[in-house]
Design a protein around this motif. Structure first.
Motif, short mmCIF file in Angstrom:
data_model
loop_
_atom_site.label_atom_id
_atom_site.label_comp_id
_atom_site.label_asym_id
_atom_site.label_seq_id
_atom_site.Cartn_x
_atom_site.Cartn_y
_atom_site.Cartn_z
N GLY A 272 0.82 -1.21 0.00
CA GLY A 272 0.00 0.00 0.00
C GLY A 272 0.85 1.26 0.00
O GLY A 272 0.53 2.24 -0.70
N LEU A 273 1.94 1.26 0.75
CA LEU A 273 2.83 2.41 0.75
C LEU A 273 3.47 2.63 -0.62
O LEU A 273 3.60 3.77 -1.08
N THR A 274 3.84 1.54 -1.27
CA THR A 274 4.45 1.66 -2.60
C THR A 274 3.46 2.21 -3.61
O THR A 274 3.82 3.04 -4.46
N ILE A 275 2.21 1.76 -3.53
CA ILE A 275 1.19 2.28 -4.44
C ILE A 275 1.01 3.78 -4.26
O ILE A 275 0.79 4.52 -5.23
N ALA A 276 1.12 4.25 -3.03
CA ALA A 276 0.97 5.69 -2.77
C ALA A 276 2.16 6.50 -3.26
O ALA A 276 2.01 7.66 -3.66
#
Length: 301
Positions: A272-276
């Protein structure tokens, strides 16, 4: 009459240089080494955490716990799928895209028109109005959270994307007006005068002539505003309470970090952090030349 040939001595002396010149070059070399070393250290401190987060998004939870610094055994794209669907990162991503697109568009429209007027027109109170805009740069967001909460609630915009777009635009206007005013002042006045002589009105002059000429500066400011709005957490947390279907991406990631931290699903959290982070990196890589040209164009007149 005896002639003394000093060309060899002069050339040799010029090649060797004086002691003062050698000292200056030595000091300059030391400064270059220190500055380049600092830049390399800064780059490593910036890139390595991002790289570690990206690699961890493909690991299993066991790999993250047992070997946090190692490479993933295989590329597990199901971590990204679970973060996008079960953690609702996809919904938060869409919400942020809609709000940030509207806020950046509104900020650039209002900021460009105000900056153009401040830069090109003389009227009573111009300097006072300009300094009031610029004074907003010294006003931290968190100092206005309580009155801002009541203003948005009394206006009937609490918990809505419209209220958040207006607040984003309001807080981005000081920087936008400050930057674009200086940029519009560097544009040649001869072009504007020629357009007015040809019968172009002030409204058409701005949108057809001056705004395209200010494209590098507009792109630079738009990217800075995009990064600021995309990473904003405090304002959505205060103005979008309750219904999580309207949450921004930063709110969703905060909730995900709490829930998955207790559940132990670190792979989903890293995904999720990478997607953001990916959209921010893509925007900067795609427009880095425009950012550099926009920042340096203001120095050329």
């Amino acid at each position: 009459m005896t002639t003394i040939d000093t060309s060899t001595d002069v050339t040799a002396g010029r090649g060797r240089g004086t002691g003062a010149d050698r000292a200056v070059r030595r000091d300059r070399g030391v400064v270059d080494v220190l500055s380049h070393g600092f830049l390399l250290l800064w780059g490593a401190l910036t890139v390595l955490p991002l790289l570690w987060m990206f690699l961890s998004s493909f690991k299993s939870n066991a790999e993250i716990v047992s070997d946090p610094w190692g490479l993933p055994g295989e590329l597990r794209f199901d971590n990204w799928a679970r973060a996008w669907t079960s953690a609702h990162i996809g919904r938060y991503f869409l919400n942020s895209t809609i709000v940030v697109t509207g806020s950046v568009a509104l900020t650039m429209l209002m900021g460009a028109t105000a900056a153009y007027v401040f830069a090109r027109y003389e009227f009573r109170g111009r300097q006072l109005a300009y300094y009031l805009f610029v004074g907003g740069l010294m006003f931290p967001v968190f100092l206005a959270l309580v009155p801002l909460f009541f203003v948005v609630r009394n206006a009937g915009l609490f918990g809505t994307w419209t209220g958040l777009v207006l607040v984003y635009a309001a807080y981005s206007l000081p920087f936008t007006v400050f930057f674009l005013t200086a940029f519009f002042r560097t544009l040649p006045t001869s072009v504007a005068e020629a357009a007015l002589v040809d019968g172009c009105g002030h409204f058409r002059l701005f949108f057809r002539v001056m705004l395209p000429m200010a494209r590098p500066g507009m792109i630079s400011v738009a990217i800075f505003n995009f990064l600021s709005h995309w990473n904003q957490f405090l304002l959505p947390q205060v103005l979008l309470q309750g219904d999580d279907s309207k949450w921004m991406l930063a709110q969703g990631l905060a909730a995900l970090s709490v829930s998955q931290g207790y559940a132990g699903d670190y792979a989903q959290l890293f995904a999720g952090l990478t997607i953001a982070v990916v959209p921010v990196l893509l925007v900067y890589v795609a427009f880095q030349r425009q950012v550099q040209s926009g920042l340096t164009a203001g120095q050329l007149k």
